[in-house]
Design a protein around this motif. Structure first.
Motif, short mmCIF file in Angstrom:
data_model
loop_
_atom_site.label_atom_id
_atom_site.label_comp_id
_atom_site.label_asym_id
_atom_site.label_seq_id
_atom_site.Cartn_x
_atom_site.Cartn_y
_atom_site.Cartn_z
N UNK A 100 0.84 -1.16 0.03
CA UNK A 100 -0.05 -0.06 -0.25
C UNK A 100 0.70 1.13 0.24
N UNK A 101 2.04 1.28 -0.18
CA UNK A 101 3.00 2.39 -0.39
C UNK A 101 3.52 2.35 -1.77
N UNK A 154 12.85 -1.10 10.67
CA UNK A 154 12.60 0.36 11.07
C UNK A 154 12.51 1.24 9.89
N UNK A 155 12.95 0.87 8.55
CA UNK A 155 12.89 1.65 7.41
C UNK A 155 11.43 1.67 6.98
N UNK A 156 10.92 0.70 7.25
CA UNK A 156 9.41 0.64 6.88
C UNK A 156 8.43 1.48 7.80
N UNK A 157 8.76 1.50 9.14
CA UNK A 157 8.01 2.33 9.86
C UNK A 157 8.02 3.56 9.45
N UNK A 158 9.23 4.05 9.02
CA UNK A 158 9.50 5.54 8.61
C UNK A 158 8.58 5.82 7.44
N UNK A 166 4.76 6.40 8.42
CA UNK A 166 4.75 7.54 9.09
C UNK A 166 4.58 8.51 7.93
N UNK A 167 5.38 8.57 6.80
CA UNK A 167 5.20 9.62 5.90
C UNK A 167 4.20 9.40 5.03
N UNK A 207 1.24 8.84 6.52
CA UNK A 207 0.13 9.38 7.31
C UNK A 207 -0.18 8.52 8.40
N UNK A 208 0.23 7.25 8.48
CA UNK A 208 -0.01 6.45 9.70
C UNK A 208 0.70 6.96 10.85
N UNK A 209 -0.40 7.16 11.93
CA UNK A 209 0.00 7.78 13.45
C UNK A 209 1.14 6.87 13.95
N UNK A 210 2.07 7.38 14.61
CA UNK A 210 3.11 6.90 15.15
C UNK A 210 2.46 5.88 16.29
N UNK A 211 1.48 6.33 16.85
CA UNK A 211 1.09 5.18 18.17
C UNK A 211 0.21 3.97 17.43
N UNK A 212 0.14 3.99 16.34
CA UNK A 212 -0.36 2.87 15.65
C UNK A 212 0.57 1.76 15.24
N UNK A 213 1.86 2.17 15.10
CA UNK A 213 3.12 1.27 14.69
C UNK A 213 3.79 0.50 15.82
N UNK A 214 4.05 -0.86 15.63
CA UNK A 214 4.98 -1.30 16.34
C UNK A 214 6.01 -1.91 15.63
#
Length: 434
Positions: free
Chosen positions: A128-129, A222-226, A229-230, A232-239
């Motif tokens: 989805x990115x 961690x690269x995909x967490x970034x 976030x870019x 629009x996924x809220x930081x608090x939704x990510x683990x």
């Protein structure tokens, strides 16, 4: 606690990194005293079965689960999915797939949200990115993976073989159709590509829905967490549960430290599904240019008959061999007999399991520079990177190693400790119980 792990394909008919991850997680949770069911799409009236002690159940996705259903343009049949899911009495439902016409869509996650108290999703692929999974704009420029209809439509046309000027023009036309609400996606294959801008919008919407429906979105790197976030996924939704070695619980990670005899060939290994996107044709075409006394490469993993026929001419060389499929308990010991692993992926993988297995066996990696590889391979420390899809770049790295074989020994002594299923499973269990 009852846990249901949902995945698009599974053992024994499908062998891959996602299946291996889910199986290892299921076994860990089971050994910790929890009830685990794996639920996957299957044939009508397909019987339940067990795989290495884990019960596998199937739901029937309908006779014609199509691209339109996956895109959310047409509602899929959810009756059997709902029935089978409720039968597991889940406290936790954890999805590990949302891939194409495989039978799992956002609609299934919406249904799961109504059944279980906790719902999670793990990204095993860069869903989805990046629509091309390359993170290369127009096949040339590094891209941050932010989904934008016009830019991504241009890129899709370029990756389909159109010259860049034409790709940009077609991308603009696709965007214009989208703005005018002219819908061509999912109706006629001839017009599907012209609906690229609409497709990107739908993918963005799906990512937003996924974020709102799930308690957490889990990344393996961690690269995909970034990237998320870019987008629009809220930081608090990510683990972040970083990838590791999916060894059986309680078994130590075995290590090897092969010594280099500069008079002998460099022994290389490829491990994984033998598939065109893995870059094997590129790899073997480069190896073929070297003398047989310079490199030996062995390939391990499942392969279909069609691709076997494409690769078969390479196996006529004595230094290129296909060795079949390794059992999980054989992997680290086998890898430790080689000097380096080659990971020539043409598309971006999330966090290749094979890299962790190589490092656990104390052998360095020679890998393409796609994001999932570059996140773990440190050049001249635990491996070397070459430009993805570039034969000359790979040849340059291999030629340098021939002249500097001792660097392979140095790299094998630079391995950082790898995580194991005990670490990964423990993180999941803590999340489920929180």
């Amino acid at each position: 606690m009852n846990v249901c792990l949902c995945v698009s394909w599974y053992f024994p008919n499908s062998v891959g990194g996602t299946e291996t991850y889910v199986q290892a997680l299921a076994r860990y949770l089971q050994q910790e005293g929890h009830d685990v069911i794996v639920l996957k799409p299957g044939h009508k009236d397909e019987e339940n079965y067990f795989y290495e002690g884990i019960e596998i159940r199937s739901f029937f996705p309908g006779t014609d689960f199509k691209r339109r259903m996956y895109l959310g343009l047409q509602a899929p049949e959810l009756t059997d999915f709902e029935e089978k899911l409720k039968a597991t009495s889940p406290d936790v439902i954890h999805f590990h797939s949302l891939t194409g016409p495989s039978g799992i869509s956002i609609s299934h996650i919406e249904k799961a949200r109504k059944i279980a108290a906790k719902v999670y999703f793990t990204f095993h692929l860069p869903h989805l990115t990046c629509a091309t999974s390359t993170f290369k704009y127009l096949k040339k420029h590094d891209c941050e993976g932010v989904a934008e209809p016009k830019k991504c439509a241009e890129c899709l046309f370029a990756h389909s073989g159109w010259p860049i000027p034409a790709a940009k023009a077609l991308g603009a036309f696709s965007t214009s159709l989208n703005k005018r609400n002219i819908k061509v996606l999912g109706y006629n294959p001839l017009f599907t590509r012209l609906g690229s801008a609409v497709w990107i919008e739908l993918r963005k919407e799906q990512l937003g829905k996924l974020s709102s429906l799930c308690d957490k979105l889990i990344c393996l790197s961690s690269w995909f967490c970034k990237v998320l976030k870019k987008n629009g996924v809220p930081k608090e939704k990510l683990a972040l549960f970083e990838q590791g070695v999916l060894m059986e619980v309680g078994k130590p990670v075995r290590k090897g430290n092969p010594q280099i005899d500069v008079s002998e060939p460099v022994r290389l290994v490829f491990l994984g599904r033998l598939d065109p996107i893995k870059g094997l044709s590129l790899l073997l075409s480069v190896i073929k240019e070297f003398d047989e006394e310079e490199f030996i490469i062995d390939l391990y993993g499942p392969i279909d008959q069609g691709y076997w026929q494409q690769l078969e001419p390479y196996f006529k060389k004595g230094n290129i061999q296909y060795k079949g499929i390794l059992k999980r308990e054989e992997i680290l010991q086998t890898l430790s007999t080689y000097h380096a692993m080659v990971v020539p992926s043409l598309v971006t993988e999330m966090a290749p399991l094979v890299l962790q297995e190589a490092f656990a066996a104390s052998i360095p990696a020679i890998a393409s520079d796609v994001a999932g590889n570059a996140a773990f391979v440190i050049p001249n420390v635990n491996g070397w990177l070459f430009k993805s899809g570039n034969t000359e770049s790979l040849k340059e790295v291999l030629s340098w190693l021939l002249k500097n074989k001792n660097e392979l020994t140095k790299a094998s002594n630079n391995m950082y400790p790898v995580r194991t299923i005990k670490d990964i499973g423990g993180e999941h269990l803590e999340l489920y119980l929180s």
